[in-house]
Design a protein around this motif. Structure first.
Motif, PDB file in Angstrom:
ATOM      1  N   SER A 102       0.814  -1.210   0.000  1.00 33.74           N
ATOM      2  CA  SER A 102       0.000   0.000   0.000  1.00 33.74           C
ATOM      3  C   SER A 102       0.851   1.265   0.000  1.00 33.74           C
ATOM      4  CB  SER A 102      -0.945   0.006   1.204  1.00 33.74           C
ATOM      5  OG  SER A 102      -1.883  -1.052   1.116  1.00 33.74           O
ATOM      6  N   MET A 103       2.049   1.189   0.591  1.00 39.40           N
ATOM      7  CA  MET A 103       2.956   2.342   0.517  1.00 39.40           C
ATOM      8  C   MET A 103       3.332   2.622  -0.934  1.00 39.40           C
ATOM      9  SD  MET A 103       5.462   2.198   3.873  1.00 39.40           S
ATOM     10  CE  MET A 103       6.347   0.731   3.398  1.00 39.40           C
ATOM     11  N   PHE A 104       3.582   1.560  -1.703  1.00 42.23           N
ATOM     12  CA  PHE A 104       3.874   1.739  -3.123  1.00 42.23           C
ATOM     13  C   PHE A 104       2.657   2.315  -3.847  1.00 42.23           C
ATOM     14  CE2 PHE A 104       7.408  -0.926  -2.061  1.00 42.23           C
ATOM     15  CZ  PHE A 104       8.384  -0.673  -3.019  1.00 42.23           C
ATOM     16  N   ALA A 105       1.459   1.853  -3.474  1.00 42.35           N
ATOM     17  CA  ALA A 105       0.235   2.344  -4.116  1.00 42.35           C
ATOM     18  C   ALA A 105       0.013   3.823  -3.836  1.00 42.35           C
ATOM     19  CB  ALA A 105      -0.967   1.528  -3.643  1.00 42.35           C
ATOM     20  N   VAL A 106       0.297   4.244  -2.618  1.00 45.69           N
ATOM     21  CA  VAL A 106       0.129   5.646  -2.245  1.00 45.69           C
ATOM     22  C   VAL A 106       1.180   6.523  -2.924  1.00 45.69           C
ATOM     23  CG1 VAL A 106       0.288   7.252  -0.304  1.00 45.69           C
ATOM     24  CG2 VAL A 106      -1.036   5.154  -0.065  1.00 45.69           C
ATOM     25  N   ALA A 107       2.377   5.960  -3.112  1.00 46.01           N
ATOM     26  CA  ALA A 107       3.445   6.711  -3.780  1.00 46.01           C
ATOM     27  C   ALA A 107       3.331   6.642  -5.300  1.00 46.01           C
ATOM     28  CB  ALA A 107       4.805   6.167  -3.350  1.00 46.01           C
ATOM     29  N   HIS A 108       2.357   5.861  -5.800  1.00 42.15           N
ATOM     30  CA  HIS A 108       2.165   5.654  -7.237  1.00 42.15           C
ATOM     31  C   HIS A 108       3.436   5.092  -7.884  1.00 42.15           C
ATOM     32  CE1 HIS A 108      -1.572   8.427  -7.828  1.00 42.15           C
ATOM     33  NE2 HIS A 108      -1.584   7.822  -6.647  1.00 42.15           N
ATOM     34  N   HIS A 158      -4.936   3.328  -2.582  1.00 44.56           N
ATOM     35  CA  HIS A 158      -5.936   2.404  -2.062  1.00 44.56           C
ATOM     36  C   HIS A 158      -5.290   1.144  -1.494  1.00 44.56           C
ATOM     37  CE1 HIS A 158     -10.120   0.403  -2.833  1.00 44.56           C
ATOM     38  NE2 HIS A 158      -9.549  -0.046  -1.731  1.00 44.56           N
ATOM     39  N   GLY A 159      -4.944   0.190  -2.339  1.00 43.08           N
ATOM     40  CA  GLY A 159      -4.426  -1.085  -1.872  1.00 43.08           C
ATOM     41  C   GLY A 159      -4.033  -1.963  -3.040  1.00 43.08           C
ATOM     42  N   MET A 160      -4.325  -3.253  -2.924  1.00 41.10           N
ATOM     43  CA  MET A 160      -3.891  -4.207  -3.938  1.00 41.10           C
ATOM     44  C   MET A 160      -4.995  -5.210  -4.239  1.00 41.10           C
ATOM     45  SD  MET A 160      -0.423  -6.539  -3.856  1.00 41.10           S
ATOM     46  CE  MET A 160      -0.817  -7.365  -2.301  1.00 41.10           C
ATOM     47  N   LEU A 161      -5.008  -5.698  -5.475  1.00 45.02           N
ATOM     48  CA  LEU A 161      -5.927  -6.757  -5.884  1.00 45.02           C
ATOM     49  C   LEU A 161      -5.129  -7.836  -6.609  1.00 45.02           C
ATOM     50  CD1 LEU A 161      -9.479  -6.719  -7.128  1.00 45.02           C
ATOM     51  CD2 LEU A 161      -7.791  -7.774  -8.638  1.00 45.02           C
ATOM     52  N   CYS A 162      -5.442  -9.101  -6.291  1.00 48.24           N
ATOM     53  CA  CYS A 162      -4.739 -10.232  -6.895  1.00 48.24           C
ATOM     54  C   CYS A 162      -5.743 -11.253  -7.416  1.00 48.24           C
ATOM     55  CB  CYS A 162      -3.822 -10.905  -5.874  1.00 48.24           C
ATOM     56  SG  CYS A 162      -2.506  -9.840  -5.261  1.00 48.24           S
ATOM     57  N   ILE A 163      -5.360 -11.922  -8.491  1.00 52.93           N
ATOM     58  CA  ILE A 163      -6.198 -12.957  -9.096  1.00 52.93           C
ATOM     59  C   ILE A 163      -5.454 -14.286  -9.107  1.00 52.93           C
ATOM     60  CG2 ILE A 163      -7.520 -11.362 -10.535  1.00 52.93           C
ATOM     61  CD1 ILE A 163      -5.665 -12.128 -12.889  1.00 52.93           C
ATOM     62  N   GLY A 164      -6.225 -15.369  -9.272  1.00 53.73           N
ATOM     63  CA  GLY A 164      -5.615 -16.685  -9.362  1.00 53.73           C
ATOM     64  C   GLY A 164      -6.617 -17.702  -9.854  1.00 53.73           C
TER      65      GLY A 164
END
Length: 219
Positions: A102-108, A158-164
């Protein structure tokens, strides 16, 4: 694709494991799984994971229509449904708010693919979407735009989304992404993380592509 008798159990197990791993706080995040007949089971809104059982899940179709007499699904169901509509091989989706990712997401900033397992399990660097409001169809469309050759994506601010191929597989992708984000964040304190050689990137990308095409069984 997970057998229908196991989907609800896997969704609940993945949700509880997500909570136990510290990938969410409180009732944040959500998990879903798809049955072979197309039914999608989603975690409900505002229910603590410790209290969650298969009887609490919501059943919807690909259009988001509530099936059976089940719970109200997560308010973020749109991005789950967008993934299932776009990728018939996907059988599970996990949305979470892990600290380092989420830190990466906030920092884009993307999480770079500087570790081999990131490419094998996620397809490469974990990219960041453009910002779209939570719970909207626009966010679902933006998420899907980044998942054609990846198993994880960061949502800006925001956050992260993953699929599988299953809920458990999607959870594993989330754990790999968060583990990598933590390593990269630490490595950046020592200096600039060093990229993998081009040959390694090519070889391991091929492995991901093969596994997704050949082992994620479409319904």
């Amino acid at each position: 694709m997970t057998d229908s008798g196991d989907v609800r159990t896997q969704v609940v197990a993945a949700a509880k494991a997500m909570d136990a791993a510290g990938l969410v706080v409180g009732t944040a995040g959500n998990v879903s799984g798809r049955e072979a007949d197309g039914t999608i089971w989603l975690t409900p809104s505002a229910l603590p994971y410790g209290q969650m059982g298969i009887e609490n899940l919501a059943a919807v179709d690909l259009d988001g229509n509530l099936l059976e007499d089940t719970a109200r699904p997560s308010t973020e169901k749109a991005m789950h449904l967008a993934c299932y509509r776009a990728f018939p091989e996907v059988g599970g989706v996990v949305h979470c708010h892990p600290i380092h990712a989420s830190m990466f997401a906030v920092a884009h900033k993307s999480i770079p693919a500087v570790i081999e397992e990131v490419i094998v399990y996620l397809g490469g660097d974990v990219r960041v979407t453009d910002y779209r409001p939570t719970g909207t169809d626009e966010l679902g469309e933006e998420v899907v735009r980044h998942l054609g050759d990846r198993s994880a994506v960061l949502m800006a601010n925001h956050g992260m989304l993953c699929i599988g191929e299953s809920p458990d597989h999607a959870l594993h992708a989330a754990l790999v992404a968060e583990h990598t984000a933590r390593i990269v964040w630490g490595a950046s304190r020592l200096g600039d993380p060093v990229d993998l050689p081009e040959r390694a990137l090519s070889d391991f990308t091929g492995a991901y592509t093969y596994l997704r095409r050949e082992t994620w069984a479409a319904p």
